[in-house]
Design a protein around this motif. Structure first.
Motif, PDB file in Angstrom:
ATOM      1  N   THR A  84     134.459  -6.441  57.131  1.00  0.00           N
ATOM      2  CA  THR A  84     134.010  -5.189  57.741  1.00  0.00           C
ATOM      3  C   THR A  84     134.351  -5.227  59.220  1.00  0.00           C
ATOM      4  N   LEU A  85     135.162  -4.281  59.631  1.00  0.00           N
ATOM      5  CA  LEU A  85     135.540  -4.203  61.040  1.00  0.00           C
ATOM      6  C   LEU A  85     134.609  -3.207  61.719  1.00  0.00           C
ATOM      7  N   ASP A  86     133.549  -3.730  62.329  1.00  0.00           N
ATOM      8  CA  ASP A  86     132.514  -2.901  62.941  1.00  0.00           C
ATOM      9  C   ASP A  86     132.620  -3.006  64.455  1.00  0.00           C
ATOM     10  N   LEU A  87     133.197  -1.986  65.083  1.00  0.00           N
ATOM     11  CA  LEU A  87     133.371  -1.986  66.533  1.00  0.00           C
ATOM     12  C   LEU A  87     132.178  -1.394  67.260  1.00  0.00           C
ATOM     13  N   SER A  88     131.196  -0.896  66.492  1.00  0.00           N
ATOM     14  CA  SER A  88     130.007  -0.315  67.132  1.00  0.00           C
ATOM     15  C   SER A  88     128.900  -1.342  67.302  1.00  0.00           C
ATOM     16  N   LYS A  89     129.031  -2.495  66.642  1.00  0.00           N
ATOM     17  CA  LYS A  89     127.989  -3.514  66.720  1.00  0.00           C
ATOM     18  C   LYS A  89     127.930  -4.094  68.129  1.00  0.00           C
ATOM     19  N   PRO A  90     126.730  -4.228  68.721  1.00  0.00           N
ATOM     20  CA  PRO A  90     126.624  -4.800  70.074  1.00  0.00           C
ATOM     21  C   PRO A  90     127.173  -6.230  70.106  1.00  0.00           C
ATOM     22  N   VAL A  91     127.854  -6.535  71.178  1.00  0.00           N
ATOM     23  CA  VAL A  91     128.430  -7.872  71.354  1.00  0.00           C
ATOM     24  C   VAL A  91     127.836  -8.492  72.605  1.00  0.00           C
ATOM     25  N   GLU A  92     127.290  -9.690  72.462  1.00  0.00           N
ATOM     26  CA  GLU A  92     126.727 -10.379  73.614  1.00  0.00           C
ATOM     27  C   GLU A  92     127.853 -10.727  74.573  1.00  0.00           C
TER      28      GLU A  92
END
Length: 986
Positions: A970-978
């Motif tokens: 799953t390519l999720d670019l909306s997930k927050p990244v630390e």
């Protein structure tokens, strides 16, 4: 427009370490006096000093409100004034005092403002830079250097970006117009015909043809293709005056475009790209023919060697029978009796048929002394026509006045249709001259005996000539016209005038004298001192001995792991949550914005929707080897064509290298890797990658086994890979060992290079020394290597038996300028180390440069070997470095999990890109692991774990237990990244 982070345009970081504050932003006494003389109020002095220090750091004035607060506090503290708030700084930016202060500071710093005249000058500099640069960040970086050199205040980044874009457009248009304008109507019509399709096929796609595995039928077909390309290229304008970087860029763009896309271009650009691709494909095709020729002859030699071994094993009994028979004859001769009686006894032992035993002896002697040449005849029958066809296509030339081999080739070509086994030496237009042939094994086979005495064995002569052509192509004694890999390397060297202008600065940079006599004096003294030091210490060195069998190096006991390392390593593993490989790549890419490195090849603004998603999908596809079809099935939202399209139209080897360097630079900012190494050394090693057999790069490798090519990586002592290359199996790997350091543009710049045993070649040592690289390879079978004395008469008490040669210092002094010319040419980018080492890696009886580099390498290698013998810690460090390379090879292959690990691409430039994709993926995972490990180590330290230097030094970033390679992606670019955190210290 280019992104500012892709360039060297100076910016201030929000976080500034204390040591940088003290070193870079603390005003000197002179600066404080200057400000005090101009203004009396302490607050004004602080404001002016703050901008002065920032100007010195950046070369321009940012908005005062944008200056990091840590710098503002630091300077205010020095002047004893309250810290300026954001409102104060904004008010100052809007005041009239600011411009007055700026004029004062420019005058003090000696900087000029870029006015109208300066803008014209900037455009001129941009056009000069655009002559050799294609990427906008590269042009902008050149402009930055010129602005700083001429003491201009840096203009805004947008100004530089627009100037670079204008210049690139003008230069590209001019270069393309220069080619298109030289075409007549007939030539334009010929080019236009390439884009016409018949039954869905076009000559344009046929022009891009790649050779398959070299069978006789395939080579014959490919040679026909080359002849068609030659006719197409005939009389077309050349672009020899065009800078290589521009020519390469245009060819890449042309190769990526299909018929429809080429037809949509403006005519001038279409014709120019077509002409350049035609010439490039002809050059590449000629390289292919030379490679096919070399490979075919080399394979005949290899197979003949194997058949000789088989024959010798099978005929051991025959050799023993001949020896026993000879013993019986000698016994009969020694027995009492008259001479006639002795002769009669010997005749009976020989069954009255001495001629039969003579034939058996001749047969046995023909294959004695490892003479495998007779076994080449059987293979030669099927390859003869192919090899002659290759000779026709190569158009060989000699790089020296000695053309004796070429004359023999011309004489031999007269009999290519002959079926006679023997020919007269004086047959044909003129007698053949074989004075160049010194090897007795060939001479014995070629010269006729008995009734054929005075004649030449035609097939053995042909085999001999083909073998020598192969060797001289490899050594550079012969070159191929219209070639790239096999052209005359001397054409790429700097001219003597340019060399004289550069050599002093270059020699100073690498710490070498410019005079041959001075070099000889320096190296002779160093060699004498090292040899004497090793001799003096030898009795006390418990790790080395000299026996009847030669030099013996004893292995040191392996040090046990430091206390607490296994527990700490397991604690890190347990704390790392399972994550998808795609999530790792996504997080790392979002930290670094790597997708911005991959614009369209044409250089115009991209219209690609969601470029980050497209790049990540393409990286996952080629870096993990899923292939476009499987990637489209695994990652929803993109088709197979969309995945493949971005790779073809946006990705090049150079851009992948830049992305790799960006990852390396980010990795270098962490504290943890500093425990693993200094960054001053690297190791180079190859690992076999499987490819399908239907391409030219695929070859069965004697060392690794099976079909494939070699992925050759330069790995830093800090574990991360700096550079990668893909080379054919049959190529000597050491040829490419220096390329990685020369082409490495990252912040990690090693000056010491370790390698596998193939790196112990003397010419490689010689060239490395002139490039300022300390070569320290792993050594095996050291007793077989020759140590050289500085002076023949110098005795050594303990190590005298090691030396079996003496250095020819006169040869070094005589050719030192020629060798330095090669080094300067490499430094200026005219030639690569591998280009020259391909020639120096093969013995040449004609090339004096080969002998000179070999002699220099003997000096440097002997000093290294002496230190290797003397220092057990040096051997340990080399062993540890090469182990890191082997660990990286395993790590990168683990990540290349799709398609059973077989590179599916059959195009060679695409195979090279796949290797760089895989390196980029591996480096991104290493960076991600280090970020995660740093966080966990800090948490464990807070929990009471002792993180001493020995324990931290024992860790490794090659961690895979937490990475899930399979399943749903799953390519999720909306997930927050630390965010990435470079500040973690232990």
């Amino acid at each position: 427009m280019s992104n500012i982070t892709e360039t060297a345009y100076p910016q201030l970081r929000e976080e500034v370490p204390e040591k940088d504050l003290l070193a870079l932003f603390t005003p000197s006494q002179k600066e404080r006096q200057f400000v005090a003389d101009a203004y009396r109020r302490a607050t004004t002095q602080a404001l002016i000093t703050m901008q002065l220090k920032v100007l010195q750091r950046l070369g321009y004035f940012p908005m005062a409100a944008d200056i990091p607060s840590v710098i503002v506090r630091h300077i205010c503290r020095h002047f004893g004034v309250p810290v300026f708030g954001a409102r104060d700084l904004k008010a100052y930016d809007e005041s009239g005092s600011k411009s007055i202060h700026h004029r004062l500071l420019r005058e003090y710093a000696g900087l000029k403002v870029l006015g109208a005249d300066g803008s014209e000058w900037l455009d001129e500099q941009a056009i000069k830079a655009a002559q050799t640069k294609q990427e906008l960040p590269d042009i902008i970086n050149v402009l930055l250097e010129e602005l700083l050199h001429h003491r201009f205040e840096l203009p805004g980044f947008v100004t530089l970006s627009r100037a670079a874009a204008r210049a690139r457009s003008r230069v590209n248009d001019s270069l393309q117009q220069a080619i298109a304008s030289r075409l007549d109507e007939h030539q334009r019509e010929r080019i236009d015909s390439l884009f016409r399709t018949h039954s869905g096929k076009s000559q344009w796609e046929q022009l891009k043809r790649e050779p398959k595995q070299p069978s006789v039928r395939e080579v014959a077909s490919y040679l026909t293709h080359i002849e068609a390309v030659r006719k197409l290229a005939d009389a077309l304008p050349t672009a020899n005056e065009m800078p290589v970087s521009k020519r390469t860029q245009f060819v890449l763009e042309a190769r990526a475009l299909n018929v429809r896309e080429m037809a949509a271009l403006k005519p001038v650009k279409r014709y120019a790209l077509a002409v350049l691709l035609i010439h490039a494909q002809l050059q590449k095709a000629v390289d292919d023919v030379a490679e096919i020729f070399i490979r075919s002859v080399r394979n005949m030699h290899n197979l003949a060697r194997e058949r000789l071994k088989e024959y010798q094993l099978e005929h051991v009994a025959q050799g023993e029978a001949l020896i026993a028979q000879f013993r019986d004859v000698l016994t009969a001769f020694e027995e009492d009796g008259s001479d006639p009686a002795r002769v009669e006894r010997m005749r009976k032992i020989l069954d009255e048929e001495p001629s039969i035993w003579i034939e058996r002896c001749d047969e046995h002697m023909a294959f004695a002394g490892n003479n495998y040449y007779p076994f080449m005849l059987q293979q030669y029958r099927s390859k003869r026509a192919l090899l002659f066809q290759c000779l026709d296509a190569m158009q060989l030339k000699s790089s020296s006045p000695d053309e004796s081999l070429l004359k023999t080739v011309a004489w031999m070509m007269q009999f290519r249709s002959s079926h006679k086994e023997f020919v007269r030496a004086d047959a044909g237009l003129e007698a053949v001259e074989l004075s160049w042939l010194s090897e007795r094994r060939w001479r014995n086979l070629i010269a006729g005996v008995g009734p054929n005495e005075g004649l030449l064995h035609r097939k053995y002569l042909e085999l001999c000539v083909f073998s020598h052509v192969m060797e001289e192509l490899k050594s550079g004694d012969l070159y191929v016209q219209n070639s790239d890999q096999f052209d005359d390397y001397r054409d790429h060297l700097v001219g003597w005038d340019e060399f004289d202008a550069e050599v002093t600065d270059y020699a100073s940079m690498v710490g070498l004298p410019t005079d041959g006599d001075a070099l000889v004096a320096l190296l002779k003294q160093q060699l004498l001192e090292v040899a004497q030091k090793v001799d003096d210490r030898f009795p006390d060195n418990e790790h080395v001995a000299i026996s009847e069998n030669g030099l013996l190096l004893r292995r040191a006991d392996r040090a046990p792991p430091p206390d607490g390392l296994p527990e700490l390593d397991q604690a890190i593993t347990n704390s790392m949550a399972t994550t998808s490989i795609l999530d790792v790549l996504t997080e790392t890419e979002r930290w670094l914005d790597l997708h911005k490195q991959f614009g369209p090849l044409s250089g115009f603004e991209s219209k690609v929707d969601d470029p980050r998603k497209r790049f990540l999908t393409t990286l996952f596809c080629y870096g993990c080897n899923l292939g476009p079809t499987q990637t489209a099935l695994s990652v929803k939202g993109l088709s197979r064509k969309q995945v493949a399209w971005l790779n073809l139209h946006h990705v090049t080897e150079e851009r992948l290298d830049k992305a790799i360097f960006k990852v390396v630079n980010a990795y270098n900012r962490f504290a943890l890797p500093q425990f693993w190494g200094t960054g001053k050394s690297a190791s180079a090693d190859g690992t076999k990658w499987n490819v399908y057999e239907q391409n030219l790069m695929s070859e069965s490798h004697l060392r690794y086994g099976g079909y494939g090519g070699i992925g050759y990586y330069h790995v830093s002592d800090m574990y991360i890979a700096l550079f990668g290359n893909f080379i054919p199996c049959g190529v000597y790997e050491a040829v490419y060992i220096l390329d990685g350091l020369v082409k490495n543009e990252s912040d990690i710049q090693p000056d010491t290079l370790h390698g596998d045993t193939q790196a112990q070649s003397a010419p490689v040592f010689g060239l490395a020394h002139l490039l300022g690289i300390k070569l320290m390879p792993r050594i095996r079978n050291i007793k077989d290597l020759v140590f050289y004395k500085a002076e023949a008469g110098v005795p050594y008490k303990h190590i005298q038996s090691l030396f079996r040669g003496t250095i020819d210092w006169d040869l070094l002094a005589l050719h030192y300028r020629d060798m330095l010319r090669v080094a300067v040419s490499i430094k200026l980018g005219k030639i690569t180390p591998s280009m020259i080492l391909r020639r120096l890696g093969t013995f040449s009886r004609k090339n004096k440069l080969y002998f000179a580099f070999r002699e220099l390498g003997r000096v440097i290698r002997t000093m290294f070997l002496l230190n290797y013998v003397n220092d057990i810690e040096l051997r340990r460090s080399i062993h540890a470095a090469t182990n890191k390379s082997e660990e990286f090879n395993n790590f990168v292959k683990w990540l290349f999990f799709g398609g059973e690990g077989i590179i599916a691409e059959n195009l060679r430039h695409e195979q090279r890109k796949v290797i760089k994709y895989s390196q980029l993926v591996a480096n991104m995972v290493i960076l991600h692991n280090v970020q995660w490990m740093s966080r966990k180590l800090k948490e464990l330290q807070a929990e009471g774990f002792l993180l001493g230097e020995p324990v931290l030094r024992g860790l490794s970033p090659y961690r895979t237990a937490h990475i899930n390679r399979f399943g749903d992606y799953t390519l999720d670019l909306s997930k927050p990244v630390e965010p990435i955190d470079y500040k973690i210290r232990f």
